[in-house]
Design a protein around this motif. Structure first.
Motif, PDB file in Angstrom:
ATOM      1  N   GLU A 111       0.836  -1.190   0.000  1.00 49.72           N
ATOM      2  CA  GLU A 111       0.000   0.000   0.000  1.00 49.72           C
ATOM      3  C   GLU A 111       0.871   1.239   0.000  1.00 49.72           C
ATOM      4  OE1 GLU A 111      -2.751  -0.050   3.155  1.00 49.72           O
ATOM      5  OE2 GLU A 111      -3.809  -1.833   2.461  1.00 49.72           O
ATOM      6  N   GLU A 112       0.616   2.076  -0.959  1.00 49.26           N
ATOM      7  CA  GLU A 112       1.372   3.304  -1.052  1.00 49.26           C
ATOM      8  C   GLU A 112       0.610   4.422  -0.352  1.00 49.26           C
ATOM      9  OE1 GLU A 112       2.052   4.112  -5.111  1.00 49.26           O
ATOM     10  OE2 GLU A 112       3.289   2.332  -5.455  1.00 49.26           O
ATOM     11  N   ASP A 113       1.384   5.326   0.171  1.00 53.07           N
ATOM     12  CA  ASP A 113       0.769   6.490   0.796  1.00 53.07           C
ATOM     13  C   ASP A 113       0.207   7.386  -0.286  1.00 53.07           C
ATOM     14  OD1 ASP A 113       1.445   5.562   3.249  1.00 53.07           O
ATOM     15  OD2 ASP A 113       3.334   6.674   3.339  1.00 53.07           O
ATOM     16  N   THR A 114      -1.109   7.443  -0.382  1.00 54.84           N
ATOM     17  CA  THR A 114      -1.752   8.259  -1.389  1.00 54.84           C
ATOM     18  C   THR A 114      -2.608   9.302  -0.707  1.00 54.84           C
ATOM     19  OG1 THR A 114      -3.559   6.670  -1.502  1.00 54.84           O
ATOM     20  CG2 THR A 114      -1.788   6.404  -3.102  1.00 54.84           C
ATOM     21  N   TYR A 115      -3.001  10.292  -1.456  1.00 55.04           N
ATOM     22  CA  TYR A 115      -3.797  11.374  -0.918  1.00 55.04           C
ATOM     23  C   TYR A 115      -5.258  10.967  -0.888  1.00 55.04           C
ATOM     24  CZ  TYR A 115       0.469  13.892  -1.722  1.00 55.04           C
ATOM     25  OH  TYR A 115       1.770  14.280  -1.707  1.00 55.04           O
ATOM     26  N   GLY A 116      -5.983  11.457   0.091  1.00 54.35           N
ATOM     27  CA  GLY A 116      -7.413  11.218   0.146  1.00 54.35           C
ATOM     28  C   GLY A 116      -7.834  10.255   1.222  1.00 54.35           C
ATOM     29  N   TYR A 117      -6.914   9.662   1.987  1.00 51.60           N
ATOM     30  CA  TYR A 117      -7.299   8.747   3.036  1.00 51.60           C
ATOM     31  C   TYR A 117      -7.420   9.470   4.377  1.00 51.60           C
ATOM     32  CZ  TYR A 117      -6.660   4.947  -0.214  1.00 51.60           C
ATOM     33  OH  TYR A 117      -6.781   4.114  -1.274  1.00 51.60           O
ATOM     34  N   LEU A 133      -2.894  15.927 -10.356  1.00 47.75           N
ATOM     35  CA  LEU A 133      -2.366  15.374 -11.611  1.00 47.75           C
ATOM     36  C   LEU A 133      -1.765  13.993 -11.431  1.00 47.75           C
ATOM     37  CD1 LEU A 133      -0.644  18.594 -12.986  1.00 47.75           C
ATOM     38  CD2 LEU A 133      -2.946  17.766 -13.454  1.00 47.75           C
ATOM     39  N   GLY A 134      -2.112  13.268 -10.360  1.00 48.70           N
ATOM     40  CA  GLY A 134      -1.608  11.911 -10.190  1.00 48.70           C
ATOM     41  C   GLY A 134      -2.313  10.932 -11.118  1.00 48.70           C
ATOM     42  N   GLU A 135      -1.997   9.633 -10.940  1.00 47.69           N
ATOM     43  CA  GLU A 135      -2.628   8.603 -11.772  1.00 47.69           C
ATOM     44  C   GLU A 135      -4.124   8.540 -11.459  1.00 47.69           C
ATOM     45  OE1 GLU A 135      -0.706   4.922 -11.237  1.00 47.69           O
ATOM     46  OE2 GLU A 135       1.255   5.616 -11.939  1.00 47.69           O
ATOM     47  N   ALA A 136      -4.943   8.535 -12.502  1.00 50.75           N
ATOM     48  CA  ALA A 136      -6.392   8.544 -12.290  1.00 50.75           C
ATOM     49  C   ALA A 136      -7.091   8.119 -13.580  1.00 50.75           C
ATOM     50  CB  ALA A 136      -6.873   9.936 -11.868  1.00 50.75           C
ATOM     51  N   ILE A 137      -8.388   7.825 -13.426  1.00 48.77           N
ATOM     52  CA  ILE A 137      -9.261   7.508 -14.560  1.00 48.77           C
ATOM     53  C   ILE A 137     -10.197   8.690 -14.772  1.00 48.77           C
ATOM     54  CG2 ILE A 137     -11.016   5.941 -15.441  1.00 48.77           C
ATOM     55  CD1 ILE A 137      -9.828   3.771 -13.663  1.00 48.77           C
ATOM     56  N   LYS A 163     -19.659  17.485 -18.138  1.00 50.40           N
ATOM     57  CA  LYS A 163     -19.406  16.759 -16.890  1.00 50.40           C
ATOM     58  C   LYS A 163     -17.976  16.241 -16.896  1.00 50.40           C
ATOM     59  CE  LYS A 163     -24.104  15.236 -15.758  1.00 50.40           C
ATOM     60  NZ  LYS A 163     -24.964  14.067 -15.441  1.00 50.40           N
ATOM     61  N   ILE A 164     -17.358  16.360 -15.734  1.00 53.71           N
ATOM     62  CA  ILE A 164     -15.980  15.892 -15.554  1.00 53.71           C
ATOM     63  C   ILE A 164     -15.943  15.015 -14.308  1.00 53.71           C
ATOM     64  CG2 ILE A 164     -13.579  16.568 -15.165  1.00 53.71           C
ATOM     65  CD1 ILE A 164     -14.262  19.259 -16.459  1.00 53.71           C
ATOM     66  N   LYS A 165     -15.291  13.858 -14.435  1.00 51.95           N
ATOM     67  CA  LYS A 165     -15.135  12.961 -13.283  1.00 51.95           C
ATOM     68  C   LYS A 165     -13.738  12.369 -13.309  1.00 51.95           C
ATOM     69  CE  LYS A 165     -17.371   9.229 -10.720  1.00 51.95           C
ATOM     70  NZ  LYS A 165     -18.494   8.258 -10.682  1.00 51.95           N
ATOM     71  N   ARG A 166     -13.075  12.485 -12.184  1.00 55.43           N
ATOM     72  CA  ARG A 166     -11.713  11.963 -12.047  1.00 55.43           C
ATOM     73  C   ARG A 166     -11.662  11.015 -10.851  1.00 55.43           C
ATOM     74  NH1 ARG A 166      -7.427  12.840  -8.776  1.00 55.43           N
ATOM     75  NH2 ARG A 166      -5.321  12.628  -9.639  1.00 55.43           N
ATOM     76  N   GLU A 167     -11.340   9.735 -11.116  1.00 52.87           N
ATOM     77  CA  GLU A 167     -11.243   8.731 -10.064  1.00 52.87           C
ATOM     78  C   GLU A 167      -9.763   8.417  -9.851  1.00 52.87           C
ATOM     79  OE1 GLU A 167     -13.610   5.340 -10.923  1.00 52.87           O
ATOM     80  OE2 GLU A 167     -15.469   6.478 -11.195  1.00 52.87           O
ATOM     81  N   GLY A 168      -9.206   8.982  -8.780  1.00 54.91           N
ATOM     82  CA  GLY A 168      -7.811   8.750  -8.451  1.00 54.91           C
ATOM     83  C   GLY A 168      -7.658   7.642  -7.435  1.00 54.91           C
ATOM     84  N   LYS A 169      -6.408   7.423  -6.982  1.00 53.77           N
ATOM     85  CA  LYS A 169      -6.145   6.384  -5.995  1.00 53.77           C
ATOM     86  C   LYS A 169      -6.789   6.708  -4.654  1.00 53.77           C
ATOM     87  CE  LYS A 169      -1.740   4.822  -7.893  1.00 53.77           C
ATOM     88  NZ  LYS A 169      -0.291   4.639  -7.623  1.00 53.77           N
ATOM     89  N   GLY A 170      -6.864   7.994  -4.314  1.00 55.20           N
ATOM     90  CA  GLY A 170      -7.377   8.350  -3.008  1.00 55.20           C
ATOM     91  C   GLY A 170      -8.503   9.352  -3.016  1.00 55.20           C
ATOM     92  N   GLU A 200     -14.626  13.638  -3.060  1.00 54.63           N
ATOM     93  CA  GLU A 200     -14.811  12.533  -2.118  1.00 54.63           C
ATOM     94  C   GLU A 200     -13.461  11.943  -1.722  1.00 54.63           C
ATOM     95  OE1 GLU A 200     -18.323   9.863  -3.052  1.00 54.63           O
ATOM     96  OE2 GLU A 200     -18.036  10.837  -4.996  1.00 54.63           O
ATOM     97  N   TRP A 201     -13.362  11.520  -0.440  1.00 54.78           N
ATOM     98  CA  TRP A 201     -12.187  10.839   0.089  1.00 54.78           C
ATOM     99  C   TRP A 201     -12.610   9.474   0.621  1.00 54.78           C
ATOM    100  CZ3 TRP A 201     -13.022  16.054   1.093  1.00 54.78           C
ATOM    101  CH2 TRP A 201     -12.036  16.941   0.665  1.00 54.78           C
ATOM    102  N   PRO A 202     -12.350   8.376  -0.065  1.00 57.68           N
ATOM    103  CA  PRO A 202     -12.659   7.054   0.503  1.00 57.68           C
ATOM    104  C   PRO A 202     -11.841   6.813   1.765  1.00 57.68           C
ATOM    105  CG  PRO A 202     -12.256   6.904  -1.860  1.00 57.68           C
ATOM    106  CD  PRO A 202     -11.850   8.280  -1.446  1.00 57.68           C
ATOM    107  N   LEU A 203     -12.476   6.197   2.754  1.00 54.23           N
ATOM    108  CA  LEU A 203     -11.837   5.947   4.039  1.00 54.23           C
ATOM    109  C   LEU A 203     -11.195   4.567   4.067  1.00 54.23           C
ATOM    110  CD1 LEU A 203     -14.505   7.348   6.530  1.00 54.23           C
ATOM    111  CD2 LEU A 203     -12.461   8.481   5.681  1.00 54.23           C
ATOM    112  N   LYS A 204     -10.114   4.442   4.852  1.00 53.60           N
ATOM    113  CA  LYS A 204      -9.492   3.147   5.037  1.00 53.60           C
ATOM    114  C   LYS A 204     -10.300   2.253   5.973  1.00 53.60           C
ATOM    115  CE  LYS A 204      -4.619   4.033   4.139  1.00 53.60           C
ATOM    116  NZ  LYS A 204      -3.250   4.045   4.729  1.00 53.60           N
ATOM    117  N   LEU A 205     -11.168   2.840   6.762  1.00 44.23           N
ATOM    118  CA  LEU A 205     -11.957   2.046   7.702  1.00 44.23           C
ATOM    119  C   LEU A 205     -12.814   1.020   6.975  1.00 44.23           C
ATOM    120  CD1 LEU A 205     -13.136   4.957  10.028  1.00 44.23           C
ATOM    121  CD2 LEU A 205     -11.203   3.422  10.378  1.00 44.23           C
ATOM    122  N   HIS A 206     -13.421   1.443   5.864  1.00 41.42           N
ATOM    123  CA  HIS A 206     -14.253   0.544   5.062  1.00 41.42           C
ATOM    124  C   HIS A 206     -14.373   1.138   3.670  1.00 41.42           C
ATOM    125  CE1 HIS A 206     -17.602  -2.004   3.789  1.00 41.42           C
ATOM    126  NE2 HIS A 206     -17.291  -2.788   4.818  1.00 41.42           N
TER     127      HIS A 206
END
Length: 350
Positions: A111-117, A133-137, A163-170, A200-206
């Motif tokens: 697991e890499e330290d990514t932003y958003g957790y 500008l990190g890796e994202a879809i 509409k713009i949507k960017r799904e990054g690692k975090g 949005e920031w997905p949590l590591k808890l779940h």
């Protein structure tokens, strides 16, 4: 008669000759005594030291120097040959077992330290380049709708949006921009626009839990305000998520403020939301979204937004979309409470 008379000399010579003869005879007899006898039968005889002179070892420094000169260096040890291993007997073809197929264990990804957790949310990360500008879809689309009528009634309607949507690692970033303009022979009958942004920031808890932040800016030339700003944040949860269905519930709080309106100041309010996306078939999908904004004080009213759409995918990234949106305000300031917008749009995804 003197000692050196001729007679005495003769007598002395004769005695000497006899003595020599007897000694020669004795020596010859001694040399002949050992003839015919073996080495062990012969009598030991004394030998002079002169015969063993060449066998004597030198003494002192001479002996040590000779030993160092004549010393032969030892030969190097040769490697010992390895014992030959006995080869096992070759098994018979019927005795050979086929190797069992084993699944290779996948190595766990680090697991890499990514932003958003949770450790980084949400303060102090907006300025970082990797945050944006990190890796994202990326999923982007633009929409266009035209409607016109001539004859007894002349009117035309234009609706554009993106509409713009960017799904990054975090993080998950989405934005919706829309503008509607309608006019008839008497002039403009509709002119509004809005910009909606959500992070949005997905949590590591779940994996189904996340934090969110939303900002909405709305402009309407026919409302009692010139512009409305809405900011809120909270937590969202996905009670049901599959490859075809994504259902999200959200709850939070924030505030709204209207500019150019009789209603002055900031209004604290809560936010409740539900969003459902479902893929009916490979090319057909629908979306249903509801947001509710009750003010903390009862006399300040509440607002709600309901949006429904149905999309049919065409070729070359084009889609046909039928949508309807209802915006309700319990405190319209002498204007209508409801505004309903419906349209048929052509969408290009890129």
């Amino acid at each position: 008669m003197g000692w050196f008379s001729p007679q005495s000399i003769q007598v002395l010579s004769l005695v000497t000759l006899l003595t020599l003869a007897s000694s020669v005879r004795a020596s010859e007899q001694a040399s002949l005594d050992g003839i015919g006898l073996s080495y062990f039968d012969q009598a030991p005889t004394e030998k002079s030291d002169a015969e063993f002179v060449h066998y004597l070892m030198p003494e002192g420094d001479v002996q040590s120097s000779l030993s160092s000169v004549l010393e032969v260096p030892p030969l190097p040890e040769l490697p010992k040959p390895k014992p030959e291993e006995e080869k096992p007997a070759e098994p018979k073809p019927e005795e050979i077992e086929k190797p069992k197929e084993t699944k290779q264990e996948e190595e766990p990804e680090e697991e890499e330290d990514t932003y958003g957790y949770f450790e980084y949310v949400p303060y102090g990360q907006y300025y970082h380049v990797d945050y944006w500008l990190g890796e994202a879809i990326w999923k982007n689309s633009a929409e266009l709708g035209l409607n016109g009528q001539t004859g007894n009634t002349e009117s035309n309607s234009l609706r554009v949006g993106a509409k713009i949507k960017r799904e990054g690692k975090g993080t998950i970033f989405s934005a919706d921009i829309r503008h509607l303009r309608t006019s008839d022979k008497d002039g403009l009958t509709q002119n509004n626009a809005y910009v909606k942004h959500k992070l949005e920031w997905p949590l590591k808890l779940h994996k189904n839990w996340s934090l969110f932040e939303k900002t909405d800016i709305e402009y309407d030339a026919f409302k009692a305000f010139d512009m409305r700003l809405v900011f809120n944040g909270g937590v969202s949860y996905k009670p049901y998520k599959t490859d075809a269905t994504d259902w999200t519930l959200s709850v939070g709080s924030g505030f709204s403020q209207e500019y150019g309106s009789p209603q002055k100041g900031i209004i604290p309010e809560a936010t409740l939301g539900s969003e459902l996306n479902h893929q009916l078939t490979e090319k057909q999908s629908f979306q249903l979204k509801f947001e509710f904004f009750p003010a903390f004080e009862a006399d300040q009213g509440y607002r709600s937004v309901t949006d429904a759409s149905y999309t049919i995918a065409l070729d070359h990234g084009l889609s046909l979309k039928i949508s309807a949106e209802d915006r309700y305000d319990s405190t319209p300031n002498d204007r209508k409470r409801n505004d309903l917008d419906y349209a048929c749009l052509l969408i290009w995804q890129f």
